[in-house]
Design an enzyme around this catalytic site. Structure first.
Site, mmCIF file in Angstrom:
data_model
loop_
_atom_site.group_PDB
_atom_site.id
_atom_site.type_symbol
_atom_site.label_atom_id
_atom_site.label_comp_id
_atom_site.label_asym_id
_atom_site.label_seq_id
_atom_site.Cartn_x
_atom_site.Cartn_y
_atom_site.Cartn_z
ATOM 1 N N GLN A 117 24.730 -11.670 59.326
ATOM 2 C CA GLN A 117 24.669 -10.881 58.095
ATOM 3 C C GLN A 117 23.575 -11.416 57.192
ATOM 4 O O GLN A 117 23.355 -12.627 57.117
ATOM 5 C CB GLN A 117 25.999 -10.941 57.332
ATOM 6 N N ASP A 157 33.729 -10.762 56.700
ATOM 7 C CA ASP A 157 32.928 -10.675 55.472
ATOM 8 C C ASP A 157 33.482 -11.559 54.360
ATOM 9 O O ASP A 157 32.935 -11.590 53.262
ATOM 10 C CB ASP A 157 32.878 -9.210 55.007
ATOM 11 N N SER A 171 26.760 -7.939 50.271
ATOM 12 C CA SER A 171 26.363 -7.804 51.668
ATOM 13 C C SER A 171 25.309 -6.704 51.782
ATOM 14 O O SER A 171 25.452 -5.636 51.185
ATOM 15 C CB SER A 171 27.576 -7.448 52.535
#
Length: 312
Positions: free
Chosen positions: A304, A230, A254
């Site tokens: 993502q 991430d 996110s």
């Protein structure tokens, strides 16, 4: 467990890193003691059979880092699965911003225990509200067909500058002065540089590894990779538009996160993280990532979608 790891377990929030912690040229703590803090952070407290509690580092920003809650959730799921079943995929949603000043409670639902596969669902809560949910699937080792994409041709990580060497005087503006348990080295031009030279292809490549030695625990290595995944993934859509966090008026977070783990790897060995963004629209940016081991094996795939609001 090393002495540094014992100290980290006693103080997982990292409020006291001690006097022996190495720092880089910009004075940012790094190395084994900082990595031990991350390992301790992922070592959740078991409250009940299927309920765990985790904390955040004292150096956190105003909200919990997405990679942290993903890694901790995967630890919680893995603690309820036999060791011979390895995680092969996870799918997660970031629902509310996490508050780093209070603990996070992780409740595991033992959804299914089959002959080959085990499924778990984890809900992370604070103040009685869900902030994150994750589903993970585990599998016994099996033989089968085997193929993979080739690794891109990139320079060796040792030939590239560290993150702080590359960022230089921009560290404060980027908000990147906290301890760094992951060594990140950009292969492609970092977004804070490309914003000066103009938008470039929606692609981002970095070498990364845990900045120290990790124990031989497959689940821990996967959770460290989930944490690190991430960190730079949304660089790819931002690079396409020549903007970057902290230097432009960008609001981002996110929204969801998925990972597939194809082959065994060590997170304390160099991994190439090859990221691209096929699309951005509606205030959202989609990013895909591929992790390659140093010997060219494709070990994991990441997808993502992130909230990206850019005020020009």
């Amino acid at each position: 467990m090393t002495e540094a790891a014992r100290a980290a377990a006693a103080d997982p929030t990292g409020t006291d890193l001690g006097t022996e912690v190495p720092t880089d040229s910009a004075g940012v703590p790094h190395g084994q003691p900082v990595l031990d803090r991350l390992v301790a952070l992922l070592d959740l407290e078991r409250i009940e059979e299927n309920i765990f509690r985790g904390v955040s580092p004292a150096t956190s920003s105003v909200r919990v880092f997405g990679g942290q809650v993903a890694g901790q959730s995967l630890v919680a799921a893995g603690r309820t699965v036999p060791a011979e079943r390895r995680v092969h995929s996870l799918h997660a949603y970031f629902i509310r911003p996490g508050d780093p000043s209070i603990p996070i409670v992780y409740e595991v639902d033992r959804t299914r225990d089959g002959r080959s596969f085990t499924t778990r669902r984890v809900v992370a809560t604070q103040r009685g509200k869900t902030i994150f949910s994750l589903s993970a699937s585990f599998q016994v080792d099996e033989d089968g067909i085997d193929h993979a994409d080739d690794m891109p041709d990139v320079p060796d990580p040792e030939t590239l500058p560290t993150f702080t060497e590359r960022a230089g005087d921009l560290l404060e503006g980027l908000g990147m002065t906290q301890p760094r348990p992951i060594d990140v080295r950009y292969v492609t031009e970092p977004p804070w540089e490309s914003r000066e030279t103009g938008p470039r292809a929606a692609r981002n490549q970095v070498w990364m590894r845990a900045d120290g030695a990790l124990p031989d625990d497959d689940l821990l290595h996967v959770c460290i990779a989930a944490f690190a995944s991430d960190m730079t993934l949304l660089d790819a859509p931002l690079a396409r538009h020549g903007v970057y966090w902290g230097l432009d008026d960008v609001v981002g977070a996110s929204l969801d996160h998925a990972m597939w783990f194809h082959r065994r790897f060590r997170a304390d060995d160099w991994l190439l993280y090859d990221c691209a963004s096929p699309s951005a629209s509606g205030g959202r940016g989609l990013a895909t990532g591929r992790f390659f081991s140093r010997d060219g094996q494709l070990v994991a795939t990441v997808v993502q979608e992130g909230l990206l609001r850019v005020n020009r």
